[in-house]
Scaffold this active site. Structure first.
Site, PDB file in Angstrom:
ATOM      1  N   SER A  13       0.894  -1.076  -0.527  1.00 16.76           N
ATOM      2  CA  SER A  13       0.295  -0.360   0.048  1.00 16.76           C
ATOM      3  C   SER A  13       1.021   0.990  -0.320  1.00 16.76           C
ATOM      4  O   SER A  13       0.180   2.297  -0.090  1.00 16.76           O
ATOM      5  CB  SER A  13      -0.338  -0.072   1.010  1.00 16.76           C
ATOM      6  OG  SER A  13      -0.470   0.465   2.394  1.00 16.76           O
ATOM      7  N   ASN A  14       2.263   1.171   0.768  1.00 12.27           N
ATOM      8  CA  ASN A  14       3.231   1.992   0.737  1.00 12.27           C
ATOM      9  C   ASN A  14       3.738   2.429  -0.518  1.00 12.27           C
ATOM     10  O   ASN A  14       3.504   3.687  -1.461  1.00 12.27           O
ATOM     11  CB  ASN A  14       3.957   2.329   1.820  1.00 12.27           C
ATOM     12  CG  ASN A  14       3.456   2.945   3.191  1.00 12.27           C
ATOM     13  OD1 ASN A  14       3.592   3.538   3.144  1.00 12.27           O
ATOM     14  ND2 ASN A  14       3.933   1.928   3.910  1.00 12.27           N
ATOM     15  N   ILE A  88      19.359  -5.383   4.841  1.00 10.40           N
ATOM     16  CA  ILE A  88      20.061  -4.906   3.292  1.00 10.40           C
ATOM     17  C   ILE A  88      21.520  -5.330   3.276  1.00 10.40           C
ATOM     18  O   ILE A  88      22.269  -5.454   4.428  1.00 10.40           O
ATOM     19  CB  ILE A  88      19.580  -3.499   3.416  1.00 10.40           C
ATOM     20  CG1 ILE A  88      18.226  -2.968   3.092  1.00 10.40           C
ATOM     21  CG2 ILE A  88      20.665  -2.799   1.906  1.00 10.40           C
ATOM     22  CD1 ILE A  88      17.676  -3.379   1.921  1.00 10.40           C
ATOM     23  N   HIS A 104       9.638   2.702   8.976  1.00 11.41           N
ATOM     24  CA  HIS A 104       9.291   1.852  10.428  1.00 11.41           C
ATOM     25  C   HIS A 104       7.804   2.292  10.833  1.00 11.41           C
ATOM     26  O   HIS A 104       7.663   3.571  11.367  1.00 11.41           O
ATOM     27  CB  HIS A 104      10.854   1.814  11.092  1.00 11.41           C
ATOM     28  CG  HIS A 104       9.750   0.824  12.268  1.00 11.41           C
ATOM     29  ND1 HIS A 104      10.370  -0.503  11.882  1.00 11.41           N
ATOM     30  CD2 HIS A 104       9.473   1.322  13.305  1.00 11.41           C
ATOM     31  CE1 HIS A 104       9.776  -1.215  13.562  1.00 11.41           C
ATOM     32  NE2 HIS A 104      10.195  -0.719  14.134  1.00 11.41           N
ATOM     33  N   ASP A 145      16.575  -0.884  11.508  1.00 10.37           N
ATOM     34  CA  ASP A 145      15.628  -0.325  12.071  1.00 10.37           C
ATOM     35  C   ASP A 145      16.968   0.792  12.544  1.00 10.37           C
ATOM     36  O   ASP A 145      16.682   1.449  13.803  1.00 10.37           O
ATOM     37  CB  ASP A 145      14.448  -0.561  13.062  1.00 10.37           C
ATOM     38  CG  ASP A 145      13.618  -1.799  11.968  1.00 10.37           C
ATOM     39  OD1 ASP A 145      13.963  -1.650  11.156  1.00 10.37           O
ATOM     40  OD2 ASP A 145      13.167  -2.877  12.093  1.00 10.37           O
ATOM     41  N   GLU A 174       1.345   6.035   7.690  1.00 11.63           N
ATOM     42  CA  GLU A 174       2.796   6.622   6.174  1.00 11.63           C
ATOM     43  C   GLU A 174       2.323   6.701   4.281  1.00 11.63           C
ATOM     44  O   GLU A 174       3.365   7.676   4.229  1.00 11.63           O
ATOM     45  CB  GLU A 174       3.485   4.925   6.585  1.00 11.63           C
ATOM     46  CG  GLU A 174       3.380   3.806   7.779  1.00 11.63           C
ATOM     47  CD  GLU A 174       4.026   2.655   7.692  1.00 11.63           C
ATOM     48  OE1 GLU A 174       5.034   2.472   7.880  1.00 11.63           O
ATOM     49  OE2 GLU A 174       2.915   2.382   7.134  1.00 11.63           O
TER      50      GLU A 174
END
Ligand code: GRF
Length: 191
Positions: A13-14, A88, A104, A145, A174
């Site tokens: 959705s982002n 990553i 986050h 994070d 967000e």
């Protein structure tokens, strides 16, 4: 034109909001959607927007070339994580350095780290009886994070909340903030 790759593992959705926001931009182009899940919902959005996709495999991503040659071939300038669940690898951090951004769904440095994703984050916030939660947009480094914070926004945690209702409120935050913060950050560093 700065070229972005969005990395996403789930619904996306982002990613959808980011695709929509930059659809007509003459400065920023979403050039690639990368996913580790061939069935991820985000791939439907990629199709809808006509954005090329790359499905990645664990070994090659984490222990191989990190798909750096693919990303180079697509001339990717920035990597935007939007619900991407793998760490990553150093190969990407070396190449894109301070040009990898994550979002986050909590107020880091609290409620982050390995395993802190999806409903687990919101449940932990509720269990701790926090009155406030929010979002953190931050740079990515070699720890989950952990990189420098770019932006935070807060929202209340209500006594009636469960993980799902809090997740909904966080998603709204967000969707509102991630695309313009990405734009601001990229354009502020454009040469
Ligand atoms: C978001 O809550 C984001 O903060 C987290 O993963 C979730 C992805 O949601 N990193 P969606 O796939 O964009 O709906």
């Amino acid at each position: 034109m700065k070229r972005i790759a969005i990395f996403a593992s789930g619904t996306g959705s982002n990613a959808q909001k980011i695709l929509t926001y930059f659809k007509d931009s003459d400065k920023i182009k979403i050039a690639l959607i990368v996913s580790n899940k061939p069935q991820a919902g985000v791939l439907n959005f990629a199709k809808e927007f006509g954005t090329p996709t790359l499905i990645i495999e664990r070994e090659q991503f984490l222990k191989g070339d990190g798909y750096v040659p693919h990303l180079e071939a697509a001339k990717i300038d920035w990597i935007i994580l939007a619900g991407f669940l793998w760490k990553i690898p150093v190969s990407l951090l070396n190449h894109w350095g301070k040009k990898i951004i994550n979002i986050h769904p909590a107020l880091l440095p609290n409620y982050g780290g390995k395993g802190m994703y999806g409903e687990a984050v919101h449940q932990a916030v509720i269990n701790a009886k926090e009155k406030e939660s929010g979002i953190t947009i931050h740079y990515v480094d070699e720890q989950y994070d952990h990189g420098a914070t770019i932006f935070q926004a807060t929202c209340p945690v209500l006594p009636s909340d469960n993980a799902a209702s809090l997740a909904n409120r966080i998603h709204t935050l967000e969707h509102l903030h991630y695309p313009p913060i990405i734009e601001k950050e990229i354009l502020s560093q454009a040469d």
